[in-house]
Design a protein around this motif. Structure first.
Motif, PDB file in Angstrom:
ATOM      1  N   ASP A  67      -8.033   7.438   2.063  1.00  0.00           N
ATOM      2  CA  ASP A  67      -6.991   8.448   1.845  1.00  0.00           C
ATOM      3  C   ASP A  67      -7.113   8.917   0.401  1.00  0.00           C
ATOM      4  OD1 ASP A  67      -4.800  10.050   2.498  1.00  0.00           O
ATOM      5  OD2 ASP A  67      -3.361   8.530   1.849  1.00  0.00           O
ATOM      6  N   ILE A  68      -7.591  10.139   0.217  1.00  0.00           N
ATOM      7  CA  ILE A  68      -7.963  10.627  -1.113  1.00  0.00           C
ATOM      8  C   ILE A  68      -6.796  11.389  -1.729  1.00  0.00           C
ATOM      9  CG2 ILE A  68      -9.745  11.795  -2.436  1.00  0.00           C
ATOM     10  CD1 ILE A  68     -10.757   9.572  -0.515  1.00  0.00           C
ATOM     11  N   GLY A  69      -6.536  11.123  -3.012  1.00  0.00           N
ATOM     12  CA  GLY A  69      -5.353  11.694  -3.641  1.00  0.00           C
ATOM     13  C   GLY A  69      -4.110  11.096  -3.030  1.00  0.00           C
ATOM     14  N   ALA A  70      -4.114   9.780  -2.870  1.00  0.00           N
ATOM     15  CA  ALA A  70      -3.079   9.091  -2.099  1.00  0.00           C
ATOM     16  C   ALA A  70      -1.714   9.147  -2.745  1.00  0.00           C
ATOM     17  CB  ALA A  70      -3.488   7.630  -1.878  1.00  0.00           C
ATOM     18  N   GLY A  71      -1.640   9.414  -4.039  1.00  0.00           N
ATOM     19  CA  GLY A  71      -0.352   9.495  -4.707  1.00  0.00           C
ATOM     20  C   GLY A  71       0.404   8.191  -4.630  1.00  0.00           C
ATOM     21  N   PHE A 116       2.473  14.812 -12.095  1.00  0.00           N
ATOM     22  CA  PHE A 116       3.096  13.887 -11.145  1.00  0.00           C
ATOM     23  C   PHE A 116       3.241  12.479 -11.706  1.00  0.00           C
ATOM     24  CE2 PHE A 116       0.849  17.006  -8.374  1.00  0.00           C
ATOM     25  CZ  PHE A 116       1.964  17.577  -7.796  1.00  0.00           C
ATOM     26  N   ASN A 117       2.394  12.103 -12.654  1.00  0.00           N
ATOM     27  CA  ASN A 117       2.382  10.714 -13.106  1.00  0.00           C
ATOM     28  C   ASN A 117       3.698  10.292 -13.748  1.00  0.00           C
ATOM     29  OD1 ASN A 117      -0.362   9.797 -12.418  1.00  0.00           O
ATOM     30  ND2 ASN A 117      -0.985  11.452 -13.782  1.00  0.00           N
ATOM     31  N   ALA A 118       4.364  11.212 -14.407  1.00  0.00           N
ATOM     32  CA  ALA A 118       5.645  10.886 -15.031  1.00  0.00           C
ATOM     33  C   ALA A 118       6.800  10.980 -14.041  1.00  0.00           C
ATOM     34  CB  ALA A 118       5.897  11.817 -16.212  1.00  0.00           C
ATOM     35  N   ALA A 119       6.525  11.462 -12.838  1.00  0.00           N
ATOM     36  CA  ALA A 119       7.591  11.654 -11.842  1.00  0.00           C
ATOM     37  C   ALA A 119       7.277  10.917 -10.548  1.00  0.00           C
ATOM     38  CB  ALA A 119       7.763  13.148 -11.567  1.00  0.00           C
ATOM     39  N   PRO A 173      -5.229  -1.772  -0.330  1.00  0.00           N
ATOM     40  CA  PRO A 173      -6.099  -1.639  -1.509  1.00  0.00           C
ATOM     41  C   PRO A 173      -6.115  -0.206  -2.037  1.00  0.00           C
ATOM     42  CG  PRO A 173      -7.420  -1.802   0.490  1.00  0.00           C
ATOM     43  CD  PRO A 173      -5.999  -2.072   0.897  1.00  0.00           C
ATOM     44  N   ILE A 174      -6.264  -0.087  -3.355  1.00  0.00           N
ATOM     45  CA  ILE A 174      -6.337   1.213  -4.002  1.00  0.00           C
ATOM     46  C   ILE A 174      -7.381   1.159  -5.105  1.00  0.00           C
ATOM     47  CG2 ILE A 174      -4.393   0.612  -5.513  1.00  0.00           C
ATOM     48  CD1 ILE A 174      -3.687   3.614  -5.612  1.00  0.00           C
ATOM     49  N   VAL A 175      -8.163   2.244  -5.239  1.00  0.00           N
ATOM     50  CA  VAL A 175      -9.126   2.384  -6.318  1.00  0.00           C
ATOM     51  C   VAL A 175      -8.861   3.709  -7.021  1.00  0.00           C
ATOM     52  CG1 VAL A 175     -10.887   0.971  -5.202  1.00  0.00           C
ATOM     53  CG2 VAL A 175     -10.853   3.443  -4.792  1.00  0.00           C
ATOM     54  N   ARG A 176      -9.293   3.809  -8.258  1.00  0.00           N
ATOM     55  CA  ARG A 176      -9.088   5.021  -9.028  1.00  0.00           C
ATOM     56  C   ARG A 176     -10.269   5.968  -8.830  1.00  0.00           C
ATOM     57  NH1 ARG A 176      -5.582   4.268 -13.155  1.00  0.00           N
ATOM     58  NH2 ARG A 176      -5.645   6.547 -13.294  1.00  0.00           N
ATOM     59  N   GLY A 177      -9.960   7.244  -8.639  1.00  0.00           N
ATOM     60  CA  GLY A 177     -10.994   8.247  -8.458  1.00  0.00           C
ATOM     61  C   GLY A 177     -10.410   9.492  -7.830  1.00  0.00           C
ATOM     62  N   ASP A 178     -11.248  10.515  -7.655  1.00  0.00           N
ATOM     63  CA  ASP A 178     -10.793  11.758  -7.031  1.00  0.00           C
ATOM     64  C   ASP A 178     -11.865  12.300  -6.105  1.00  0.00           C
ATOM     65  OD1 ASP A 178     -12.556  13.744  -8.407  1.00  0.00           O
ATOM     66  OD2 ASP A 178     -11.467  13.107 -10.191  1.00  0.00           O
ATOM     67  N   GLY A 179     -11.506  13.367  -5.383  1.00  0.00           N
ATOM     68  CA  GLY A 179     -12.382  13.896  -4.356  1.00  0.00           C
ATOM     69  C   GLY A 179     -13.653  14.534  -4.857  1.00  0.00           C
ATOM     70  N   ASN A 180     -13.711  14.884  -6.130  1.00  0.00           N
ATOM     71  CA  ASN A 180     -14.915  15.511  -6.673  1.00  0.00           C
ATOM     72  C   ASN A 180     -16.018  14.508  -6.956  1.00  0.00           C
ATOM     73  OD1 ASN A 180     -13.681  18.041  -6.643  1.00  0.00           O
ATOM     74  ND2 ASN A 180     -12.841  17.756  -8.700  1.00  0.00           N
ATOM     75  N   ALA A 181     -15.676  13.247  -7.103  1.00  0.00           N
ATOM     76  CA  ALA A 181     -16.653  12.185  -7.371  1.00  0.00           C
ATOM     77  C   ALA A 181     -16.084  10.896  -6.786  1.00  0.00           C
ATOM     78  CB  ALA A 181     -16.913  12.043  -8.862  1.00  0.00           C
ATOM     79  N   LEU A 182     -16.224  10.719  -5.502  1.00  0.00           N
ATOM     80  CA  LEU A 182     -15.597   9.597  -4.811  1.00  0.00           C
ATOM     81  C   LEU A 182     -16.234   8.270  -5.228  1.00  0.00           C
ATOM     82  CD1 LEU A 182     -15.314  11.168  -1.246  1.00  0.00           C
ATOM     83  CD2 LEU A 182     -13.416  10.647  -2.791  1.00  0.00           C
ATOM     84  N   PRO A 183     -15.408   7.271  -5.564  1.00  0.00           N
ATOM     85  CA  PRO A 183     -15.934   5.954  -5.959  1.00  0.00           C
ATOM     86  C   PRO A 183     -16.232   5.097  -4.735  1.00  0.00           C
ATOM     87  CG  PRO A 183     -13.561   5.941  -6.131  1.00  0.00           C
ATOM     88  CD  PRO A 183     -13.935   7.328  -5.674  1.00  0.00           C
ATOM     89  N   ALA A 187      -6.863   3.480  -0.368  1.00  0.00           N
ATOM     90  CA  ALA A 187      -6.325   4.610  -1.116  1.00  0.00           C
ATOM     91  C   ALA A 187      -7.222   4.910  -2.320  1.00  0.00           C
ATOM     92  CB  ALA A 187      -4.910   4.300  -1.593  1.00  0.00           C
ATOM     93  N   VAL A 188      -7.396   6.206  -2.586  1.00  0.00           N
ATOM     94  CA  VAL A 188      -8.118   6.662  -3.775  1.00  0.00           C
ATOM     95  C   VAL A 188      -7.184   7.595  -4.531  1.00  0.00           C
ATOM     96  CG1 VAL A 188     -10.131   7.899  -4.665  1.00  0.00           C
ATOM     97  CG2 VAL A 188     -10.342   6.502  -2.589  1.00  0.00           C
ATOM     98  N   GLU A 189      -6.871   7.266  -5.783  1.00  0.00           N
ATOM     99  CA  GLU A 189      -5.883   8.033  -6.547  1.00  0.00           C
ATOM    100  C   GLU A 189      -6.312   8.120  -8.014  1.00  0.00           C
ATOM    101  OE1 GLU A 189      -3.006   9.992  -8.381  1.00  0.00           O
ATOM    102  OE2 GLU A 189      -3.244   9.935  -6.203  1.00  0.00           O
ATOM    103  N   PRO A 190      -6.327   9.329  -8.606  1.00  0.00           N
ATOM    104  CA  PRO A 190      -6.750   9.460 -10.003  1.00  0.00           C
ATOM    105  C   PRO A 190      -5.669   9.178 -11.038  1.00  0.00           C
ATOM    106  CG  PRO A 190      -6.362  11.625  -9.061  1.00  0.00           C
ATOM    107  CD  PRO A 190      -6.187  10.638  -7.937  1.00  0.00           C
ATOM    108  N   GLY A 191      -4.395   9.320 -10.685  1.00  0.00           N
ATOM    109  CA  GLY A 191      -3.334   9.304 -11.688  1.00  0.00           C
ATOM    110  C   GLY A 191      -2.804   7.924 -12.010  1.00  0.00           C
TER     111      GLY A 191
END
Length: 256
Positions: free
Chosen positions: A53-57, A16-19, A93-103, A74-78
């Motif tokens: 909102d996890i995996g907020a895209g 998804f990151n390139a699109a 606000p947005i932070v980097r992370g994912d649902g397996n290890a929430l920041p 928002a929490v988004e890994p990409g």
């Protein structure tokens, strides 16, 4: 002729990151009735609620939660998705992370939402993380837009040959199983919300093309599928506008 192995789960997640711009411009949103149902099942209004909102895209669901008055993070890994989010939603606000290890800190959220994103987690890790972050009486909410016609054209195009499957039933089963096996025994309540949108054919095709199975499949296969889909849809919708009908599957579980 030997077919190539299917792309790895992580490759699809990163595709998804390139699109990101294509995703944001063409993916369907969510109807107000979904958030009405969410408030009902969570037992509290969104206004004033602390929501992650996890995996907020690109922020499709995050922005709608914000509009309902939620204090949303928002929490988004990409990389690509997060960059687009910051560009288009500078006030959220947005932070980097994912649902397996929430920041996120313990017991900091009234509601955790996963819009089109729970299936990118490991439920055996994501459920304990959700319970750690949620306050007592908080809620975990998962939802997916589903094609109401029950068609899975993207799967068939990217993975031929492949028998038809109900991807959403698999996701629901995985979520319910993870909730039941955890000591807290989360019990999900299920709700479906039907809605539709009428979009130009090019928007419909770009939406299909933004799904991970097409993003990672060979270019010639993707192009052939989209060309075939265009020809078919012009027969059904000769004015060039496509009626897309969705059933949103909503799963909500509250903590003790």
């Amino acid at each position: 002729m030997t077919s190539s192995p299917p792309p790895a789960h992580t490759d699809r997640a990163h595709s998804f990151n390139a699109a990101a711009a294509q995703y944001a411009a063409n993916r369907p949103s969510y109807p107000p009735a979904l958030f009405d149902a969410l408030e009902e099942l969570a037992g509290r209004p969104l206004a004033g609620a602390r929501v992650a909102d996890i995996g907020a895209g690109t922020g499709i669901s995050t922005a709608l939660l914000h509009e309902r008055g939620a204090d949303v993070l928002a929490v988004e890994p990409g990389d690509g998705m997060a960059a687009h989010f910051r560009l288009t939603h500078p006030g959220i606000p947005i932070v980097r992370g994912d649902g397996n290890a929430l920041p996120l800190a313990d017991s900091c959220a009234d509601l955790l939402t996963y819009a089109q994103s729970w299936h990118w987690t490991d439920p055996d890790r994501a459920v304990p993380e959700a319970l750690r972050v949620l306050r007592p009486g908080g809620a975990l909410a998962l939802w997916w837009n589903r094609d109401a016609a029950g068609r899975h054209r993207v799967d068939r195009a990217a993975d031929r040959p492949r028998p038809p499957i109900d991807r959403y039933a698999e996701r629901e089963t995985a979520a319910v199983r993870a909730g039941r096996t955890h000591p807290e025994r989360l019990r999900f309540t299920r709700r479906e919300v039907r809605w539709s949108r009428r979009v130009p054919l090019d928007t419909h095709l770009a939406n299909l093309g933004s799904h991970s199975r097409l993003l990672v499949c060979p270019g010639e296969l993707r192009d052939a599928f989209l060309a075939e889909e265009r020809d078919h849809l012009l027969e059904v919708f000769p004015d060039g506008f496509v009626e897309e009908t969705y059933d949103v599957l909503l799963l909500v579980a509250t903590t003790p």
